[in-house]
Write an enzyme that holds these catalytic residues in place. Structure first.
Site, mmCIF file in Angstrom:
data_model
loop_
_atom_site.group_PDB
_atom_site.id
_atom_site.type_symbol
_atom_site.label_atom_id
_atom_site.label_comp_id
_atom_site.label_asym_id
_atom_site.label_seq_id
_atom_site.Cartn_x
_atom_site.Cartn_y
_atom_site.Cartn_z
ATOM 1 N N TYR A 33 0.861 -1.183 0.000
ATOM 2 C CA TYR A 33 0.000 0.000 0.000
ATOM 3 C C TYR A 33 0.899 1.236 0.000
ATOM 4 C CZ TYR A 33 -4.650 1.850 -0.066
ATOM 5 O OH TYR A 33 -5.815 2.443 -0.485
ATOM 6 N N GLU A 36 4.442 7.931 -0.823
ATOM 7 C CA GLU A 36 5.675 8.708 -1.027
ATOM 8 C C GLU A 36 6.760 8.395 0.016
ATOM 9 O OE1 GLU A 36 7.106 10.969 -3.081
ATOM 10 O OE2 GLU A 36 5.546 10.806 -4.594
ATOM 11 N N HIS A 38 7.426 5.367 1.286
ATOM 12 C CA HIS A 38 8.110 4.185 0.738
ATOM 13 C C HIS A 38 8.949 4.574 -0.486
ATOM 14 C CE1 HIS A 38 4.281 2.338 2.454
ATOM 15 N NE2 HIS A 38 5.212 1.714 3.146
ATOM 16 N N GLN A 149 12.641 6.765 9.286
ATOM 17 C CA GLN A 149 12.673 7.330 10.640
ATOM 18 C C GLN A 149 11.257 7.471 11.203
ATOM 19 O OE1 GLN A 149 15.229 7.990 12.581
ATOM 20 N NE2 GLN A 149 14.019 8.999 14.191
ATOM 21 N N LYS A 150 10.251 7.368 10.333
ATOM 22 C CA LYS A 150 8.850 7.373 10.770
ATOM 23 C C LYS A 150 8.650 6.346 11.889
ATOM 24 C CE LYS A 150 4.221 7.480 10.421
ATOM 25 N NZ LYS A 150 3.764 6.146 10.319
ATOM 26 N N GLN A 154 11.583 1.154 15.595
ATOM 27 C CA GLN A 154 11.850 0.004 14.719
ATOM 28 C C GLN A 154 13.235 0.118 14.103
ATOM 29 O OE1 GLN A 154 8.963 -1.748 11.770
ATOM 30 N NE2 GLN A 154 10.083 -0.432 10.361
ATOM 31 N N SER A 186 1.357 7.507 5.968
ATOM 32 C CA SER A 186 1.222 6.160 6.517
ATOM 33 C C SER A 186 0.160 5.427 5.719
ATOM 34 C CB SER A 186 0.794 6.229 7.996
ATOM 35 O OG SER A 186 0.306 4.968 8.426
ATOM 36 N N SER A 187 0.370 4.125 5.507
ATOM 37 C CA SER A 187 -0.653 3.326 4.827
ATOM 38 C C SER A 187 -1.953 3.373 5.613
ATOM 39 C CB SER A 187 -0.181 1.874 4.691
ATOM 40 O OG SER A 187 1.077 1.821 4.039
HETATM 41 P P1 AMP Z 1 5.497 -0.177 6.287
HETATM 42 O O1 AMP Z 1 5.000 -0.532 4.919
HETATM 43 O O2 AMP Z 1 4.563 0.681 7.048
HETATM 44 O O3 AMP Z 1 5.989 -1.379 7.057
HETATM 45 O O4 AMP Z 1 6.773 0.740 6.055
HETATM 46 C C1 AMP Z 1 7.869 0.286 5.300
HETATM 47 C C2 AMP Z 1 9.020 1.238 5.451
HETATM 48 O O5 AMP Z 1 8.634 2.534 5.026
HETATM 49 C C3 AMP Z 1 9.470 1.375 6.915
HETATM 50 O O6 AMP Z 1 10.881 1.440 6.962
HETATM 51 C C4 AMP Z 1 8.856 2.685 7.320
HETATM 52 O O7 AMP Z 1 9.555 3.345 8.354
HETATM 53 C C5 AMP Z 1 8.946 3.467 6.030
HETATM 54 N N1 AMP Z 1 7.972 4.564 6.048
HETATM 55 C C6 AMP Z 1 6.646 4.484 6.298
HETATM 56 N N2 AMP Z 1 6.079 5.702 6.295
HETATM 57 C C7 AMP Z 1 7.084 6.589 6.041
HETATM 58 C C8 AMP Z 1 7.151 8.018 5.909
HETATM 59 N N3 AMP Z 1 6.074 8.788 6.048
HETATM 60 N N4 AMP Z 1 8.358 8.566 5.658
HETATM 61 C C9 AMP Z 1 9.468 7.793 5.514
HETATM 62 N N5 AMP Z 1 9.465 6.452 5.621
HETATM 63 C C10 AMP Z 1 8.294 5.856 5.874
#
Ligand code: AMP
Length: 283
Positions: A33, A36, A38, A149-150, A154, A186-187
């Site tokens: 999902y 920007e 990602h 860093q979001k 983690q 965020s997704s």
């Molecule tokens: P997720 O799909 O939520 O597991 O996120 C995958 C990767 O994308 C993780 O390393 C998150 O920290 C990063 N990520 C998610 N949202 C953001 C964001 N708004 N800015 C930068 N990186 C993000």
């Protein structure tokens, strides 16, 4: 761009890509999902590596029993189009069975760092993250792994994991990408009603407010936390899980004057939707 559904397929594609484009392999693990945030990780990987791998896997073991695993947003066709547009070479999008053959018998746990803050609010969450990222590192055989860093805690947990398990991979942290109005991408933002979306702006507003206090010379940890709480508590639909100002290396909660680099982080629920955000503060 090539798509691998199995570890065997991935290994063959990785070998072919390395033969065609010698250089570093960079991996961007995601739950799909894509947005920007990602894409910023993919761009960084594209700029630094010969082979860029994105993984798309909604990992069941990092969701608690009452969390949103089954309804987590998914749109693979759209995700693949985004990866293609970002110049990704290989997408690894395995099934749960491929990642957990015979179930989740072997787990990885990162200790005290994973039991506070997000780990306390979501018991078992970081064990699930550490386990799946260990598997993805072992499968991807990448030189660099790109994370946002979001998810600040983690990122710390995964740095520790890579160091402790001696993975030959560099964990690269990338800045938070926000909407123009400040909301961190965020997704899970798709879950928000228009009213919740408006009130969710209090998160970044609160963090910026604390940052402004800091710039004015305020150093007291309680005062900085209070500035954030005050902003969010004004919103009737917001329920604060925590607002934390913690040491940037240990995540130990700070009291009194802040004298070392700190992480100001928060988790807030709007109905069933849980949002996180943070900023770094350095003397
Ligand atoms: P997720 O799909 O939520 O597991 O996120 C995958 C990767 O994308 C993780 O390393 C998150 O920290 C990063 N990520 C998610 N949202 C953001 C964001 N708004 N800015 C930068 N990186 C993000």
């Amino acid at each position: 761009m090539q798509i691998a559904r199995t570890v065997a397929e991935y290994r063959a594609l990785r070998a072919a890509s390395l033969a065609a484009r010698p250089g570093l392999v960079g991996v961007v693990p995601t739950m799909g999902y894509l947005h920007e945030g990602h894409q910023s990780l993919m761009r960084r990987a594209r700029a630094e590596c010969g082979t860029v791998v994105t993984t798309i896997f909604v990992n069941p073991t990092q969701f608690g029993p009452n969390e949103d695993f089954s309804r987590y947003p998914r749109d693979e066709a759209r995700d693949l189009a985004i990866c293609e547009a970002e110049g990704v070479d290989i997408v690894f999008a395995p099934s749960v069975e491929e990642m957990y053959p015979g179930g989740a018998e072997t787990t990885v746990s990162v200790g005290s760092l994973s039991r506070i803050l997000e780990g306390a609010a979501r018991p078992g969450h970081f064990d699930g993250v550490a386990t799946v990222v260990t598997k993805l590192f072992a499968i991807a055989q990448a030189d660099r792994g790109y994370f946002g860093q979001k998810d600040a805690q983690q990122l710390m947990v995964l740095r520790r994991l890579a160091e402790d398990l001696r993975f030959p991979i560099e964990v690269v942290g990338c800045p938070i990408i926000r909407e123009a109005d400040g909301l961190a991408l965020s997704s899970r933002n798709v879950y928000l009603s228009p009213e919740e979306r408006t009130q969710a702006l209090s998160l970044s507003r609160g963090l910026r407010g604390a940052e402004a206090l800091w710039a004015e010379g305020v150093r007291d940890a309680d005062a900085l936390r209070h500035r954030v709480r005050h902003e969010i508590e004004a919103e009737p639909l917001a329920n604060i899980d925590y607002v934390s100002l913690a040491d940037q290396r240990t995540l130990e909660e700070l009291a009194g004057p802040v004298t070392a680099p700190a992480l100001l982080s928060l988790a807030v629920r709007f109905g069933a939707t849980r949002l996180i955000d943070n900023i770094l503060i350095a003397p």
